[in-house]
Design a protein around this motif. Sequence first.
Motif, PDB file in Angstrom:
ATOM      1  N   LEU A  33       0.822  -1.327  -0.142  1.00 56.19           N
ATOM      2  CA  LEU A  33       0.376   0.119  -0.354  1.00 56.19           C
ATOM      3  C   LEU A  33       0.709   1.925  -0.159  1.00 56.19           C
ATOM      4  N   GLY A  34       0.448   1.958  -0.619  1.00 53.74           N
ATOM      5  CA  GLY A  34       1.476   3.289  -0.484  1.00 53.74           C
ATOM      6  C   GLY A  34       0.634   4.130   0.307  1.00 53.74           C
ATOM      7  N   THR A  35       1.209   5.207   0.409  1.00 51.28           N
ATOM      8  CA  THR A  35       0.609   5.964   1.297  1.00 51.28           C
ATOM      9  C   THR A  35      -0.272   6.957   1.178  1.00 51.28           C
ATOM     10  N   ASP A  36      -1.125   7.213  -0.167  1.00 56.33           N
ATOM     11  CA  ASP A  36      -2.535   7.786  -0.541  1.00 56.33           C
ATOM     12  C   ASP A  36      -3.316   6.516  -0.157  1.00 56.33           C
ATOM     13  N   GLN A  37      -2.966   5.702  -0.710  1.00 56.43           N
ATOM     14  CA  GLN A  37      -3.723   4.436  -0.463  1.00 56.43           C
ATOM     15  C   GLN A  37      -3.855   4.416   0.646  1.00 56.43           C
ATOM     16  N   ALA A  38      -3.059   4.219   1.796  1.00 53.21           N
ATOM     17  CA  ALA A  38      -3.170   4.035   3.014  1.00 53.21           C
ATOM     18  C   ALA A  38      -3.936   5.117   3.566  1.00 53.21           C
ATOM     19  N   SER A  39      -4.494   6.224   3.419  1.00 55.75           N
ATOM     20  CA  SER A  39      -4.425   7.411   3.928  1.00 55.75           C
ATOM     21  C   SER A  39      -6.635   7.530   3.664  1.00 55.75           C
ATOM     22  N   GLU A  40      -6.620   6.831   2.323  1.00 52.78           N
ATOM     23  CA  GLU A  40      -7.616   6.092   1.480  1.00 52.78           C
ATOM     24  C   GLU A  40      -8.399   4.742   2.613  1.00 52.78           C
ATOM     25  N   LEU A  41      -7.384   3.974   3.252  1.00 57.75           N
ATOM     26  CA  LEU A  41      -8.538   3.045   3.788  1.00 57.75           C
ATOM     27  C   LEU A  41      -8.749   3.883   5.288  1.00 57.75           C
ATOM     28  N   VAL A  42      -7.988   4.512   5.842  1.00 59.46           N
ATOM     29  CA  VAL A  42      -7.816   4.625   7.079  1.00 59.46           C
ATOM     30  C   VAL A  42      -7.853   6.600   7.108  1.00 59.46           C
ATOM     31  N   PRO A  43      -9.419   6.657   7.136  1.00 62.31           N
ATOM     32  CA  PRO A  43      -9.818   7.975   7.107  1.00 62.31           C
ATOM     33  C   PRO A  43      -9.420   8.711   7.751  1.00 62.31           C
ATOM     34  N   GLY A  44     -10.766  10.235   7.853  1.00 67.51           N
ATOM     35  CA  GLY A  44     -10.343  11.442   9.110  1.00 67.51           C
ATOM     36  C   GLY A  44     -10.916  10.693  10.365  1.00 67.51           C
ATOM     37  N   LYS A  45     -11.053  11.182  11.216  1.00 61.81           N
ATOM     38  CA  LYS A  45     -12.226  10.211  12.538  1.00 61.81           C
ATOM     39  C   LYS A  45     -13.117  10.462  12.167  1.00 61.81           C
ATOM     40  N   GLU A  46     -13.834  11.753  11.717  1.00 61.86           N
ATOM     41  CA  GLU A  46     -15.367  11.404  11.131  1.00 61.86           C
ATOM     42  C   GLU A  46     -16.134  10.377  10.562  1.00 61.86           C
TER      43      GLU A  46
END
Length: 455
Positions: A33-46
């Motif tokens: 997983l790249g950084t962007d994909q990791a951010s998509e998988l783990v979104p914001g707290k909301e």
Amino acid sequence: MRIPSKASRRTKSADPRELRKLRADVTAAFPALGTDQASELVPGKEELSIVKLYAHRGDAVTVYVSGGNPVLFELEKNLYPTVYTLWSYPDLLPAFTTWPLVLEKLVGGADLMLPGIVVPPAGLPQVQKGDLCAIVLVGNRAPVAIGVAAMSTSEMLTSGLKGRGFSVLHTYEDHLWRSGDKSSPPFIAPLTLDPPDVSEEKGSVQAGPALQDDMKRLTLEGKEEENGEDQQMCGEKTLPEASEDPGVRGLNPNPADSKTLQEQMDELLQQCFLHALKCRIKKTDLPLLTSTFLGSHVFSCCLVHLDPILCDCILEKSEQHTVMKLPWDSLLTRCLEKLQPAYQVTFPGQEPIVKKGKICPIDITLAQRASNKKVTVVRNLEAYGLDPCTVAATLQQRCQASTTVAPAPGAKDSLQVQIQGNQVHHLGRLLLEEYQLPRKHIQGLEKAPKPGKKK
């Protein structure tokens, strides 16, 4: 340890610190997983919530939920993706292929055994013992389970693909999957697709306007032979709804369908007729016998989906990863080619006797002996439950001729009966009338002496 089927739960929102740590853990656990994909998988707290599941024996499972679906779960300080996540990232883990019937066992709590693994043409993925792997089904790369390898790939091959291959942690249709939107696995095409083998003959029979309207609704793909002639074959491509029709899968009606089983089968029969009319039948073939229609135009249009037993029996090793279904007539031909001849003989009051090979007929021959005398020789009596010594004694009494019993040349543990003179007529009456053996299992009866002309 499996995800608990029943457990108490506690839900909370993720704080920024937990999100940063989770993203770092995801990146470390899944380097693909790249950084962007990791951010998509783990979104914001909301958008991300944390659910704590507590099994009956006290084991804690942390589940991370995003968009209403569980995307990750943590068990014994190890992070794992769910099937929902793997459907978006199918290449996240090394994948091993199994059969749809095996999935039922996995959902029921079984681990994946190595005999259930399908070896693709490119070979098995290279993994080590303890590696996390995805499990997919033949013909679809969408993972349906995840598990931990019980041995390395080299150990799997050394063992001859025997033993336990993976400790399954999570599957499609288990409790964790049910906590999401309960969607089915998407279709993700295999890397190597089967070449199309569907063909059609166009315009072989002129139909009326009503039939032509019905035939226009049929979805068929055309393909011409190299010599320019149309190949008259429907192949595996059949009715647009046949694959979902209960009549094709085993004549089990869908409770939700208002049509009766007879109505469903009538509709299927009509569709098969229209396909045959458009693809294969010529004017000169009409009128058509029902037996010909059934054998040549109904059975050949069915799809038969192969289960593990059929694949092991009729497919070559190079086909086991790519061929998932066969036309009925092709399946029957392959099955017959794999069968070995055998026969069964049943005697009154005894258990049937089954033996390999073809049953040899009782062989009656005439031979010349010293002083140009003829003798009748009978072989293979034992295969039909007849004792050569008893047959010889009976013939000696009826024919008033000498008989001998000796080992048959070239046959192990077999005896032949020899009677002086041409006694084929008496022998035939004994075998056909008294012992009631079928004439087709006796050869040489035509050698009986012909009756002389009356003066």
